[in-house]
Design a protein around this motif. Structure first.
Motif, PDB file in Angstrom:
ATOM      1  N   LEU A  29       0.822  -1.201   0.000  1.00  0.00           N
ATOM      2  CA  LEU A  29       0.000   0.000   0.000  1.00  0.00           C
ATOM      3  C   LEU A  29       0.863   1.261   0.000  1.00  0.00           C
ATOM      4  CD1 LEU A  29      -2.976   0.825  -0.020  1.00  0.00           C
ATOM      5  CD2 LEU A  29      -2.900   0.883   2.486  1.00  0.00           C
ATOM      6  N   ASP A  30       2.028   1.181   0.630  1.00  0.00           N
ATOM      7  CA  ASP A  30       2.927   2.340   0.627  1.00  0.00           C
ATOM      8  C   ASP A  30       3.532   2.554  -0.760  1.00  0.00           C
ATOM      9  OD1 ASP A  30       2.337   2.672   3.230  1.00  0.00           O
ATOM     10  OD2 ASP A  30       4.340   2.233   4.014  1.00  0.00           O
ATOM     11  N   VAL A  31       3.747   1.459  -1.475  1.00  0.00           N
ATOM     12  CA  VAL A  31       4.258   1.589  -2.842  1.00  0.00           C
ATOM     13  C   VAL A  31       3.165   2.200  -3.718  1.00  0.00           C
ATOM     14  CG1 VAL A  31       5.199   0.359  -4.846  1.00  0.00           C
ATOM     15  CG2 VAL A  31       5.783  -0.406  -2.538  1.00  0.00           C
TER      16      VAL A  31
END
Ligand code: APR
Ligand code: ZN
Ligand code: ZN
Length: 362
Positions: free
Chosen positions: A293-295
């Protein structure tokens, strides 16, 4: 006539290097013999000696070099005897898919000499480090590995562009595409990171944040062009970089250590639309874990930089000219000049923290 000269050989895995007499054949078609004048000591030479690259011992070490072309073989037109050249380990073919699509720095058909240099004592074939083998009085390379530059540059300085310093400068100006007004953070300020700092300065970056765990490295980084320094031993570098960039993160973060934890720092220290450039070389067992999700939640790009995405024929003469004009301080990278006999000791000093580059001068 083949010639006998002295060269630094890595005879077997983890064995100390030694000077041996080597046989350098006359250049065949497309080849050149170069009288080496200087060759920097790079981590990759140490990796060869440790057996970390492959098992093709004995190696003729050295690959960060400048010298004068002594002779050329049939069909060589780009360089001639007497030319002052920097050697490169990616002489591009101009004809593969990458080259034809305008990305020659990804060329997968690079040139090396066809003939082999040998050990005079046994006749055994030598494996030249990165297809160069320049800890030697003379070496045989593909003519395309020779890039002519202004001979006003001192060989010890010019040779550095053949590997580590080019990798760092190129990570900034080629891979990271650092531009005027950008904020840049460089994690790891050894020779490669400091070169990325020099490249960022050259490209007109406004803020250049140097991150290291060693205060001595930060002092040098500042002298090379860092505008801010962060010791990540006592400070969270991600927080510090965000704070220094108005809460956004840096436009370009260059990772010049080659470890998962520093890569993670780079990932989170960039601006949402920023670029992370990995130039530090990881080991095969290293893994990176990131929340997907951070990517997804961050734009920008994650890149790796191999040899600074350089095109030697374009970048070497330009950087040498900038150096001669006083706009790029390459001398700052030469910590000491040594003789061929001192390569083993230079390997030992490599991790002491005081040496950016030891350069063998012949
Ligand atoms: N955080 C920040 N800096 C670190 C960390 C860390 N966790 N660990 C090490 N460093 C710093 C060291 O203090 C040193 O200044 O990273 C720097 C590494 O520098 P060198 O060992 O001199 O290596 P260098 O020649 O600059 O190459 C760096 O790039 O091309 C590759 O193979 C090369 O992986 C290596 C990297
Ligand atoms: Zn190609
Ligand atoms: Zn190298």
């Amino acid at each position: 006539m083949a010639q006998e000269v002295r060269g630094v050989i890595a005879p077997g895995k983890n064995e100390p290097v030694r000077i041996e007499t080597i046989v350098v054949p006359d250049p065949g078609p497309g080849e050149a013999v170069v009288k080496v004048q200087a060759c920097g000591v790079c981590h990759t030479d140490l990796h060869y000696k440790q057996g970390g690259i492959n098992d093709d011992f004995p190696f003729l070490l050295g690959h960060e070099a400048a010298g004068v072309v002594e002779s050329v073989g049939a069909g060589v037109t780009d360089v001639a005897p007497g030319d002052f050249v920097i050697l490169n380990w990616r002489a591009v073919c101009g004809n593969c898919r990458a080259c034809r699509r305008g990305r020659p720095w990804y060329c997968f058909s690079t040139h090396n000499a066809t003939q082999k240099m040998t050990l005079a004592s046994t006749g055994q074939e030598l494996s030249p480090a990165l297809g160069i083998g320049a800890f030697a009085e003379k070496t045989l390379v593909a003519a395309g590995q020779c890039t002519k530059v202004d001979p006003a540059a001192a060989p010890a300085v010019a040779g550095l562009l053949g590997c580590g310093v080019m990798a760092g400068i190129g990570a900034a100006i080629n891979t990271g595409n650092v531009g005027r007004g950008d904020s840049v953070a460089v994690i790891g300020c050894g020779g490669v990171g400091d070169a990325a700092i020099a490249g960022s300065r050259l490209a007109g970056a406004e803020k250049i944040i140097a991150v290291d765990i060693d205060d001595r490295k930060l002092t040098t980084a500042k002298s090379i062009g860092a505008t801010h320094t962060v010791n990540s031993k006592d400070t969270d570098p991600v927080e510090a970089i965000r704070e220094l960039t108005g809460g956004f993160g840096a436009d370009v973060v260059i990772e010049a250590v080659g470890r998962p934890e520093t890569y993670k720092q780079a990932f989170y220290a960039r601006d949402l639309a920023g670029t992370v450039v990995l130039v530090g070389v990881p080991t095969p067992e290293m893994k990176l874990e990131l929340p997907l999700l951070d990517v997804f939640g961050r734009g920008g790009s994650l890149k790796s930089s191999w040899y600074g995405d350089c095109l030697p024929s374009r970048d070497f003469p330009m950087l040498i000219n900038l150096y001669l004009q006083g706009r790029l301080d390459l001398e700052a990278f030469v910590t000491e000049t040594i003789g061929l006999d001192d390569v083993e000791k230079a390997f030992e000093r490599m991790h002491g923290g005081d040496v950016l580059r030891s350069v063998v001068v012949l």
